[in-house]
Design a protein around this motif. Structure first.
Motif, PDB file in Angstrom:
ATOM      1  N   THR A  45       0.826  -1.211   0.000  1.00  0.00           N
ATOM      2  CA  THR A  45       0.000   0.000   0.000  1.00  0.00           C
ATOM      3  C   THR A  45       0.858   1.257   0.000  1.00  0.00           C
ATOM      4  N   VAL A  46       1.928   1.265   0.763  1.00  0.00           N
ATOM      5  CA  VAL A  46       2.844   2.407   0.765  1.00  0.00           C
ATOM      6  C   VAL A  46       3.458   2.588  -0.620  1.00  0.00           C
ATOM      7  N   PRO A  81      -5.002   9.319   2.372  1.00  0.00           N
ATOM      8  CA  PRO A  81      -4.771   9.716   3.772  1.00  0.00           C
ATOM      9  C   PRO A  81      -5.452   8.791   4.780  1.00  0.00           C
ATOM     10  N   ILE A  82      -6.620   8.293   4.439  1.00  0.00           N
ATOM     11  CA  ILE A  82      -7.307   7.362   5.342  1.00  0.00           C
ATOM     12  C   ILE A  82      -6.516   6.064   5.451  1.00  0.00           C
ATOM     13  N   ILE A  83      -6.093   5.544   4.311  1.00  0.00           N
ATOM     14  CA  ILE A  83      -5.336   4.296   4.293  1.00  0.00           C
ATOM     15  C   ILE A  83      -3.996   4.458   5.006  1.00  0.00           C
ATOM     16  N   GLY A  85      -3.295   6.621   7.304  1.00  0.00           N
ATOM     17  CA  GLY A  85      -3.603   6.760   8.729  1.00  0.00           C
ATOM     18  C   GLY A  85      -3.802   5.406   9.393  1.00  0.00           C
ATOM     19  N   LEU A  86      -4.486   4.502   8.694  1.00  0.00           N
ATOM     20  CA  LEU A  86      -4.675   3.145   9.231  1.00  0.00           C
ATOM     21  C   LEU A  86      -3.348   2.401   9.328  1.00  0.00           C
ATOM     22  N   ILE A  87      -2.477   2.608   8.353  1.00  0.00           N
ATOM     23  CA  ILE A  87      -1.152   1.983   8.401  1.00  0.00           C
ATOM     24  C   ILE A  87      -0.359   2.502   9.599  1.00  0.00           C
ATOM     25  N   ILE A  88      -0.450   3.797   9.848  1.00  0.00           N
ATOM     26  CA  ILE A  88       0.230   4.383  11.010  1.00  0.00           C
ATOM     27  C   ILE A  88      -0.299   3.756  12.296  1.00  0.00           C
ATOM     28  N   LEU A  89      -1.620   3.695  12.436  1.00  0.00           N
ATOM     29  CA  LEU A  89      -2.208   3.124  13.652  1.00  0.00           C
ATOM     30  C   LEU A  89      -1.863   1.653  13.819  1.00  0.00           C
TER      31      LEU A  89
END
Length: 126
Positions: A45-46, A81-83, A85-89
């Motif tokens: 995803t990144v 940004p949503i995706i 953000g989920l990766i960060i969390l």
């Protein structure tokens, strides 16, 4: 279409994505060999998000804008940004697991810096 235009389009839309995919496969192979519970989906995803950003920047600077470029930009502004953000969390508590988890975490954070800077730069260059 001139030869220069064909080469430019081929590099932007074929060579760059192919090189990115090959880099992903290489990194993914090394990551799976060295890490248990490797974050393969997050890494992919990144790569996709930064790859789309690179293609949008190169399209704006060296090629002709298109509907696909507009869709990519829309995704980068509203979906990615949503995706990310989920990766960060998801990787926040796994920073000590491996360098790959840590790198993916920071890649997620840097998305929120790099993408606006890329769009601002494109705006002022054109």
């Amino acid at each position: 279409m001139t030869t220069k235009e064909i080469i430019t389009a081929s590099i932007i839309h074929i060579v760059i994505p192919l090189l990115g995919f090959l880099l992903f496969l290489s990194l993914n192979k090394a990551m799976k060999k060295n890490t248990q519970n490797a974050p393969e989906i997050e890494l992919f995803t990144v790569f996709i998000n930064y790859g789309i950003l690179l293609i949008i920047v190169l399209t704006e600077l060296f090629w002709k804008w298109s509907g696909i470029a507009s869709l990519g930009t829309f995704y980068l502004i509203f979906g990615a940004p949503i995706i990310m953000g989920l990766i960060i969390l998801r990787n926040k508590g796994k920073l000590s697991v491996s360098i790959y988890h840590k790198s993916i975490f920071f890649s997620g954070i840097l998305y929120f810096v790099i993408t606006p800077l890329a769009f601002i730069t494109i705006y002022f260059l054109e």
